[in-house]
Design a protein around this motif. Structure first.
Motif, PDB file in Angstrom:
ATOM      1  N   ALA A 440       0.852  -1.189   0.000  1.00 40.75           N
ATOM      2  CA  ALA A 440       0.000   0.000   0.000  1.00 40.75           C
ATOM      3  C   ALA A 440       0.884   1.234   0.000  1.00 40.75           C
ATOM      4  O   ALA A 440       2.067   1.167   0.369  1.00 40.75           O
ATOM      5  N   PRO A 441       0.341   2.374  -0.392  1.00 40.47           N
ATOM      6  CA  PRO A 441       1.097   3.619  -0.252  1.00 40.47           C
ATOM      7  C   PRO A 441       1.161   4.033   1.215  1.00 40.47           C
ATOM      8  O   PRO A 441       0.407   3.532   2.054  1.00 40.47           O
ATOM      9  N   THR A 442       2.065   4.927   1.525  1.00 43.24           N
ATOM     10  CA  THR A 442       2.090   5.550   2.845  1.00 43.24           C
ATOM     11  C   THR A 442       1.112   6.720   2.835  1.00 43.24           C
ATOM     12  O   THR A 442       1.151   7.565   1.937  1.00 43.24           O
ATOM     13  N   ILE A 443       0.226   6.752   3.809  1.00 43.60           N
ATOM     14  CA  ILE A 443      -0.790   7.808   3.888  1.00 43.60           C
ATOM     15  C   ILE A 443      -0.406   8.761   5.018  1.00 43.60           C
ATOM     16  O   ILE A 443      -0.375   8.375   6.189  1.00 43.60           O
ATOM     17  N   THR A 444      -0.084   9.992   4.650  1.00 44.62           N
ATOM     18  CA  THR A 444       0.272  11.028   5.625  1.00 44.62           C
ATOM     19  C   THR A 444      -0.711  12.180   5.473  1.00 44.62           C
ATOM     20  O   THR A 444      -0.695  12.898   4.468  1.00 44.62           O
ATOM     21  N   ILE A 445      -1.563  12.344   6.468  1.00 40.85           N
ATOM     22  CA  ILE A 445      -2.593  13.384   6.446  1.00 40.85           C
ATOM     23  C   ILE A 445      -2.197  14.470   7.442  1.00 40.85           C
ATOM     24  O   ILE A 445      -1.887  14.173   8.599  1.00 40.85           O
ATOM     25  N   THR A 446      -2.190  15.709   6.988  1.00 41.89           N
ATOM     26  CA  THR A 446      -1.772  16.817   7.843  1.00 41.89           C
ATOM     27  C   THR A 446      -2.975  17.647   8.284  1.00 41.89           C
ATOM     28  O   THR A 446      -4.061  17.575   7.703  1.00 41.89           O
ATOM     29  N   LYS A 447      -2.737  18.441   9.305  1.00 41.47           N
ATOM     30  CA  LYS A 447      -3.728  19.402   9.776  1.00 41.47           C
ATOM     31  C   LYS A 447      -2.991  20.565  10.419  1.00 41.47           C
ATOM     32  O   LYS A 447      -2.080  20.349  11.231  1.00 41.47           O
ATOM     33  N   ASP A 448      -3.359  21.771  10.033  1.00 41.47           N
ATOM     34  CA  ASP A 448      -2.718  22.983  10.558  1.00 41.47           C
ATOM     35  C   ASP A 448      -1.204  22.949  10.355  1.00 41.47           C
ATOM     36  O   ASP A 448      -0.427  23.405  11.204  1.00 41.47           O
ATOM     37  N   GLY A 449      -0.772  22.362   9.225  1.00 47.87           N
ATOM     38  CA  GLY A 449       0.638  22.400   8.856  1.00 47.87           C
ATOM     39  C   GLY A 449       1.511  21.322   9.449  1.00 47.87           C
ATOM     40  O   GLY A 449       2.726  21.317   9.216  1.00 47.87           O
ATOM     41  N   SER A 450       0.956  20.381  10.217  1.00 45.98           N
ATOM     42  CA  SER A 450       1.771  19.310  10.795  1.00 45.98           C
ATOM     43  C   SER A 450       1.059  17.976  10.634  1.00 45.98           C
ATOM     44  O   SER A 450      -0.160  17.919  10.418  1.00 45.98           O
ATOM     45  N   ASN A 451       1.825  16.896  10.747  1.00 46.06           N
ATOM     46  CA  ASN A 451       1.270  15.558  10.571  1.00 46.06           C
ATOM     47  C   ASN A 451       0.179  15.296  11.606  1.00 46.06           C
ATOM     48  O   ASN A 451       0.322  15.619  12.789  1.00 46.06           O
ATOM     49  N   TYR A 452      -0.898  14.637  11.132  1.00 47.90           N
ATOM     50  CA  TYR A 452      -2.108  14.482  11.943  1.00 47.90           C
ATOM     51  C   TYR A 452      -2.500  13.008  12.068  1.00 47.90           C
ATOM     52  O   TYR A 452      -2.627  12.477  13.168  1.00 47.90           O
ATOM     53  N   ILE A 453      -2.666  12.320  10.936  1.00 48.80           N
ATOM     54  CA  ILE A 453      -3.034  10.901  10.915  1.00 48.80           C
ATOM     55  C   ILE A 453      -2.085  10.168   9.971  1.00 48.80           C
ATOM     56  O   ILE A 453      -1.839  10.622   8.847  1.00 48.80           O
ATOM     57  N   ILE A 454      -1.567   9.018  10.430  1.00 51.06           N
ATOM     58  CA  ILE A 454      -0.659   8.189   9.638  1.00 51.06           C
ATOM     59  C   ILE A 454      -1.328   6.837   9.404  1.00 51.06           C
ATOM     60  O   ILE A 454      -1.800   6.189  10.341  1.00 51.06           O
ATOM     61  N   ALA A 455      -1.362   6.411   8.137  1.00 53.96           N
ATOM     62  CA  ALA A 455      -1.936   5.112   7.781  1.00 53.96           C
ATOM     63  C   ALA A 455      -1.126   4.536   6.623  1.00 53.96           C
ATOM     64  O   ALA A 455      -0.186   5.147   6.123  1.00 53.96           O
ATOM     65  N   GLY A 456      -1.506   3.331   6.190  1.00 52.61           N
ATOM     66  CA  GLY A 456      -0.833   2.721   5.055  1.00 52.61           C
ATOM     67  C   GLY A 456       0.461   2.034   5.435  1.00 52.61           C
ATOM     68  O   GLY A 456       0.718   1.705   6.600  1.00 52.61           O
ATOM     69  N   HIS A 457       1.312   1.830   4.446  1.00 51.67           N
ATOM     70  CA  HIS A 457       2.540   1.046   4.605  1.00 51.67           C
ATOM     71  C   HIS A 457       3.625   1.854   5.308  1.00 51.67           C
ATOM     72  O   HIS A 457       3.810   3.036   5.036  1.00 51.67           O
ATOM     73  N   GLU A 458       4.356   1.219   6.220  1.00 53.89           N
ATOM     74  CA  GLU A 458       5.498   1.872   6.864  1.00 53.89           C
ATOM     75  C   GLU A 458       6.558   2.138   5.793  1.00 53.89           C
ATOM     76  O   GLU A 458       6.993   1.220   5.095  1.00 53.89           O
ATOM     77  N   PRO A 459       7.010   3.390   5.621  1.00 48.59           N
ATOM     78  CA  PRO A 459       7.835   3.740   4.454  1.00 48.59           C
ATOM     79  C   PRO A 459       9.195   3.064   4.404  1.00 48.59           C
ATOM     80  O   PRO A 459       9.734   2.842   3.315  1.00 48.59           O
ATOM     81  N   PHE A 460       9.778   2.711   5.558  1.00 45.15           N
ATOM     82  CA  PHE A 460      11.126   2.140   5.575  1.00 45.15           C
ATOM     83  C   PHE A 460      11.117   0.606   5.551  1.00 45.15           C
ATOM     84  O   PHE A 460      12.177  -0.003   5.661  1.00 45.15           O
ATOM     85  N   SER A 461       9.941  -0.003   5.422  1.00 48.05           N
ATOM     86  CA  SER A 461       9.834  -1.455   5.597  1.00 48.05           C
ATOM     87  C   SER A 461       9.465  -2.192   4.321  1.00 48.05           C
ATOM     88  O   SER A 461       8.886  -3.269   4.361  1.00 48.05           O
ATOM     89  N   ILE A 462       9.794  -1.631   3.174  1.00 50.56           N
ATOM     90  CA  ILE A 462       9.531  -2.288   1.897  1.00 50.56           C
ATOM     91  C   ILE A 462      10.735  -3.155   1.542  1.00 50.56           C
ATOM     92  O   ILE A 462      11.800  -2.646   1.189  1.00 50.56           O
ATOM     93  N   ASN A 463      10.602  -4.459   1.679  1.00 57.68           N
ATOM     94  CA  ASN A 463      11.689  -5.404   1.393  1.00 57.68           C
ATOM     95  C   ASN A 463      13.005  -4.930   2.018  1.00 57.68           C
ATOM     96  O   ASN A 463      14.064  -4.969   1.407  1.00 57.68           O
TER      97      ASN A 463
END
Length: 738
Positions: A440-463
């Motif tokens: 899956a893609p990494t889902i990074t949702i921001t609010k008021d200019g900073s990270n708010y909700i994190i979902a999806g694949h951990e970015p450093f853990s692909i193979n």
């Protein structure tokens, strides 16, 4: 990923030396000296030389020992209950009594004085024995709970140096992390201990040992030895339990959150004889299971006003969760979930007294460890879990650290004037990540200019995986001449790292820049862009998997081969009965083997633009960077000088110190990244003129024993970088002008 290195020429044994005089206080040559390790019956023997001195080197640590001095025409002298400290020398100086005097054989009982007072102590050091290991409190059951007894210790750092510049050794094999990521010891990524405390006999921490056989550090040398079997069977069975109810709930009178926690540790040790006085075994096994709350104790915002309530609205989490479920992706829970950790480790050791002049030790140890973790909290901006940001359960990953190691040590007494220690070992480290998410893609949702909700694949853990194979050996020859003990030695170590790292392989959006804002999230869903991101991630995964590793269009795979060859020589000179001088020199040569060719292989299949100019901020020049050009492999020279002066001659007041160069290793992730990342987006390189780290360290210290037995110790140490690391961004000017 991280790796662990194993190398030798570190401290695993102890020594007994002495000066034997006759009744007129003249040196007495030819005195027969026999030391017996009474628990095993191991016999060490020598005879005094023309100057009345004897040397028994490479003895088992601990004790008790029985030492017998005998010579025709003189009373036999017996010393009982002698205990040896790791890496230290017990000194037996004695005047023999003629048979003509009406005295029985002299029997003396005592304990080792080498903990603080000893002629071979020069710089600052701390020893931790079985007494401290069994009596001092520890929550983590980690060696770090005891190495911090060293006065300059601070969260793994010694003498003000980063913990990556320390050298940790176990039975002569160095347990440290030269790749330079995360913890400095093996198993650190899973928060596991590589060896059980129940298996350790002694630990020493030295920040300034002016002994050229010790190397690989510019911080501290931390040496530990494991227990061995004896002529009697001994065993232990133990277990430990803790949970959040055993954790305090207030700080300065204020309530704090106590996240869910449950940990169970249990194990056993057993040792004894296979053949009495000849062959012994020791074994230890330990298992650890732990569960922690995956959110670090933070909860969604429901307006409750709880002390651990985050700013992330529960309704926003539900909105994101439902949208992801609707397109067939399960992000996991957003609260109340737990992450698990588990490990099992063991050691098996054989000690064989081949004969009275040769002793062999074979040691096998292993670690299987894993731990589930949230997505990295800070590598790509602050990603929580925290009061500002929450993650879904499946955005985390499981890290695995597996180790298999075998070592062999042969100690030989060649004659009354020479001894030898040979060590060889092989270690295989297998470190890899298992993502909790499906592709899956990494889902990074921001609010008021900073990270708010994190979902999806951990970015450093692909193979993401790192495989290491380590081979090393060393040989130290000691020979004695008059008041001198000479040492000459060599060591060789080779490390092969195979690393696969695929950051951004499932899409750059959400990794290098946010996926969307919370206010625009519904537009992302309604427009079909969210579905497109998942379709692209799955297509990338299928293509990369089909092509394999280390080929164009497949997952990355790079190989780095690096090592070091060393030669050294040293003289320990007993100038007189009070003053000892130690001086020597060490030569270390970096080895890069075929790493340049391996770098070219990556370039041939990567996205490389070789004619991009970069900016050297030191000279102002525009330069091209060649990733096949490796750092300097020139010889590094480390001279050292140390001294010890027993002021009163009775081991109650000593002045000691020294000065010299210490050569360490740099984190090999720098070199690994140069080989693995030549492409335009991740270009990294080590300066061709770069040299292995070196520091010049000078230490002066004194120890004074009061009449009531209390010992006062003071040390002053000065360290100056000779070869130090400096990180620069040579692409800054280029990108700014572009």
């Amino acid at each position: 990923m991280f790796c662990t290195i194993v190398a030798f020429a570190q401290v695993t044994t102890s020594n007994i030396k002495g000066l034997i005089l006759d009744e007129t206080q003249q040196p007495l040559p030819g005195v027969n000296v026999v030391a017996i390790h009474t628990p095993t019956g191991t016999v060490y023997g020598s005879a005094t030389n023309f100057d009345g001195r004897f040397n028994l080197l490479n003895l088992r640590v601990g004790g008790p020992y029985k030492i017998t001095l005998s010579y025709v025409g003189y009373k036999e002298q017996i010393f009982n209950e002698i205990y040896l400290t790791l890496g230290k020398t017990e000194e037996i100086d004695f005047a023999m009594v003629p048979d003509s005097q009406q005295l029985d054989a002299v029997v003396l009982t005592g304990t080792s004085s080498t903990g603080t007072f000893g002629a071979d102590r020069t710089g600052a050091e701390t020893n931790v024995g079985r007494r401290e290991l069994t009596r001092l409190p520890t929550i983590s059951r980690s060696a770090s709970d005891f190495t911090r007894l060293e006065p300059t210790a601070s969260n793994g750092s010694f003498g003000g140096r980063n913990d990556q510049y320390n050298n940790f050794s176990l039975d002569g094999a160095i347990f440290t992390n030269p790749f330079g990521l995360d913890a400095a010891t093996p198993g650190g990524q899973t928060d596991s201990q590589p060896i059980s405390l129940d298996a350790i006999e002694q630990i020493t921490v030295s920040t300034a040992p002016y002994d050229v056989t010790q190397s690989g550090f510019t911080g501290a040398a931390v040496n530990a030895v494991t227990k061995s079997g004896t002529n009697e069977f001994h065993g232990t069975v133990y277990g430990f339990f803790r949970n959040e109810d055993l954790t305090g709930g207030k700080v300065s009178g204020e309530d704090v959150v106590k996240p869910k926690l449950e940990q169970n540790q249990y194990g056993f040790s057993i040792g004894g004889p296979i053949i009495k006085n000849k062959l012994f075994f020791f074994a230890n096994f330990e298992k650890d299971e732990r569960t922690d709350l995956g959110t670090n104790g933070f909860i969604p915002n429901t307006g409750s006003g709880a002390v651990n309530e985050s700013r992330v609205l529960e309704q926003d989490l539900i909105t994101v969760q439902n949208a992801l479920l609707d397109i067939g992706y399960n992000p996991g829970a957003y609260e109340g979930f737990t992450y698990g950790a588990k490990s099992n480790k063991g050691i098996f050791k054989l000690d064989w007294n081949i004969n009275e002049t040769n002793r062999l030790a074979v040691i096998y140890n292993y670690l299987n460890a894993s731990k589930e973790k949230p997505a990295h909290p800070s590598a790509l901006g602050f990603r929580g879990p925290s009061v500002n940001t929450l993650q879904f359960q499946n955005s985390g990953y499981e890290i695995n650290n597996n180790i298999r190691s075998v070592q062999l040590e042969l100690n030989s007494t060649l004659s009354d004037e020479a001894s030898n220690k040979f060590q060889i070992g092989y270690t295989h480290f297998d470190d890899f990540r298992n993502p909790l998410s499906t592709p899956a893609p990494t889902i990074t949702i921001t609010k008021d200019g900073s990270n708010y909700i994190i979902a999806g694949h951990e970015p450093f853990s692909i193979n993401n995986k790192l495989d290491q194979k380590v081979l090393q050996f060393s040989d130290n020859l000691n020979f004695f001449k008059g008041d001198h003990t000479f040492t000459i030695g060599l060591s060789f170590e080779k490390f092969q790292f195979d690393n696969s790292f695929n950051l951004g392989a499932y899409g750059a959006r959400g990794v290098f820049f946010p996926t969307t804002t919370m206010s625009d999230f519904q537009n992302l869903v309604d427009s079909g862009q969210l579905q497109d991101l998942f379709d692209a991630a799955n297509a990338a995964h299928n293509s990369l998997t089909a092509n394999g590793e280390g080929v164009a269009g497949g997952f990355t795979l790079s190989e780095t081969n690096v090592g070091q060859m060393s030669f050294y020589a040293q003289d320990e000179w007993n100038v007189n009965e009070k003053f000892k001088l130690t001086y020597g020199v060490r030569f270390d040569k970096p080895l890069y083997f075929d790493s340049a060719e391996k770098a070219q292989e990556v370039i041939d299949r990567g996205f490389v633009v070789p004619d991009i100019e970069y900016y050297n901020p030191n000279t102002g020049e525009r330069v091209l960077i060649d990733n096949t050009q490796l750092p300097s492999n020139q010889w590094l020279i480390s001279p050292r000088l140390g001294f010890n002066y027993d002021v009163k001659g009775d081991k109650t007041f000593q002045v000691r110190g020294g000065s010299g160069l210490f050569t360490g290793r740099f984190p090999f992730v720098w070199l690994g990244n140069q080989i693995a990342n030549p492409d335009v987006f991740f270009l990294q390189a080590v300066d061709p003129d770069y040299k292995f780290p070196q520091v010049w360290r000078t230490n002066i210290g004194t120890d004074y024993k009061l009449e009531n037995g209390i010992i006062l110790t003071g040390d002053v140490s000065y360290t100056r970088d000779t070869n130090g690391a400096h990180v620069q961004n040579w692409g800054y000017c280029h990108h700014r002008q572009a």
